[in-house]
Design a protein around this motif. Sequence first.
Motif, PDB file in Angstrom:
ATOM      1  N   LYS A  20    -112.259 -32.421  -0.892  1.00 11.12           N
ATOM      2  CA  LYS A  20    -111.748 -33.630  -1.525  1.00 11.12           C
ATOM      3  C   LYS A  20    -110.469 -33.288  -2.269  1.00 11.12           C
ATOM      4  O   LYS A  20    -110.314 -32.189  -2.769  1.00 11.12           O
ATOM      5  N   TYR A  34    -114.220 -35.768 -11.766  1.00 11.68           N
ATOM      6  CA  TYR A  34    -115.036 -35.980 -10.573  1.00 11.68           C
ATOM      7  C   TYR A  34    -116.216 -35.016 -10.552  1.00 11.68           C
ATOM      8  O   TYR A  34    -117.357 -35.413 -10.290  1.00 11.68           O
ATOM      9  N   ARG A  81    -105.105 -38.530  -0.645  1.00 14.06           N
ATOM     10  CA  ARG A  81    -105.477 -39.516  -1.654  1.00 14.06           C
ATOM     11  C   ARG A  81    -106.351 -38.873  -2.724  1.00 14.06           C
ATOM     12  O   ARG A  81    -107.299 -38.165  -2.426  1.00 14.06           O
ATOM     13  N   CYS A  82    -106.043 -39.161  -3.954  1.00 14.77           N
ATOM     14  CA  CYS A  82    -106.857 -38.668  -5.059  1.00 14.77           C
ATOM     15  C   CYS A  82    -108.206 -39.365  -5.024  1.00 14.77           C
ATOM     16  O   CYS A  82    -108.287 -40.590  -4.967  1.00 14.77           O
ATOM     17  N   ARG A  83    -109.257 -38.585  -5.061  1.00 16.38           N
ATOM     18  CA  ARG A  83    -110.617 -39.116  -4.987  1.00 16.38           C
ATOM     19  C   ARG A  83    -110.947 -39.953  -6.225  1.00 16.38           C
ATOM     20  O   ARG A  83    -111.818 -40.822  -6.180  1.00 16.38           O
ATOM     21  N   TRP A  84    -110.265 -39.681  -7.311  1.00 15.33           N
ATOM     22  CA  TRP A  84    -110.608 -40.348  -8.567  1.00 15.33           C
ATOM     23  C   TRP A  84    -109.810 -41.635  -8.784  1.00 15.33           C
ATOM     24  O   TRP A  84    -110.383 -42.672  -9.107  1.00 15.33           O
ATOM     25  N   CYS A  85    -108.511 -41.586  -8.605  1.00 17.33           N
ATOM     26  CA  CYS A  85    -107.685 -42.758  -8.938  1.00 17.33           C
ATOM     27  C   CYS A  85    -106.997 -43.380  -7.730  1.00 17.33           C
ATOM     28  O   CYS A  85    -106.224 -44.318  -7.888  1.00 17.33           O
ATOM     29  N   ASP A  86    -107.245 -42.880  -6.506  1.00 17.93           N
ATOM     30  CA  ASP A  86    -106.693 -43.418  -5.262  1.00 17.93           C
ATOM     31  C   ASP A  86    -105.172 -43.313  -5.155  1.00 17.93           C
ATOM     32  O   ASP A  86    -104.565 -43.981  -4.336  1.00 17.93           O
ATOM     33  N   VAL A  87    -104.579 -42.504  -5.993  1.00 18.75           N
ATOM     34  CA  VAL A  87    -103.132 -42.312  -5.906  1.00 18.75           C
ATOM     35  C   VAL A  87    -102.825 -41.327  -4.788  1.00 18.75           C
ATOM     36  O   VAL A  87    -103.553 -40.353  -4.607  1.00 18.75           O
ATOM     37  N   HIS A  88    -101.765 -41.615  -4.011  1.00 26.09           N
ATOM     38  CA  HIS A  88    -101.376 -40.721  -2.922  1.00 26.09           C
ATOM     39  C   HIS A  88    -100.399 -39.668  -3.427  1.00 26.09           C
ATOM     40  O   HIS A  88     -99.404 -40.012  -4.058  1.00 26.09           O
ATOM     41  N   CYS A  92    -105.226 -35.655  -7.667  1.00 25.55           N
ATOM     42  CA  CYS A  92    -103.827 -35.644  -8.060  1.00 25.55           C
ATOM     43  C   CYS A  92    -103.593 -34.680  -9.214  1.00 25.55           C
ATOM     44  O   CYS A  92    -102.483 -34.191  -9.400  1.00 25.55           O
ATOM     45  N   HIS A 147    -108.391 -35.106 -13.176  1.00 20.52           N
ATOM     46  CA  HIS A 147    -109.189 -35.971 -12.307  1.00 20.52           C
ATOM     47  C   HIS A 147    -110.223 -35.164 -11.538  1.00 20.52           C
ATOM     48  O   HIS A 147    -111.321 -35.649 -11.275  1.00 20.52           O
TER      49      HIS A 147
END
Length: 87
Positions: free
Chosen positions: A66, A77, A47-54, A69, A73
């Motif tokens: 961490k 961060y 999971r991207c720490r910034w935008c929660d995209v997998h 994507c 991002h």
Amino acid sequence: MNLLIIRLLIFAVLFYAGLKLYSLYRQHKLSQQKQPPERVEGSAMVRCRWCDVHVPESEALRFEEKWFCSSAHRERYIQEQKDRDPS
Ligand SMILES: [Zn+2]
């Protein structure tokens, strides 16, 4: 009399060989069962720490354990961490 001893010896050797083969067979079976299922490389999703995209692990960027994507991002961060803790 001698013949009986020879027969006993042959029997003992065959018995021992049989036991050896059996234990080898069991070890082989066990080692086959113990093998973990094959892991498909790069299939894990993070999971991207910034935008929660997998995103797939193989395509994700890593920074201090961490995942991100994209490099944008990741930079955002890092920048945010710097702003939060200026030291
Ligand atoms: Zn992202």
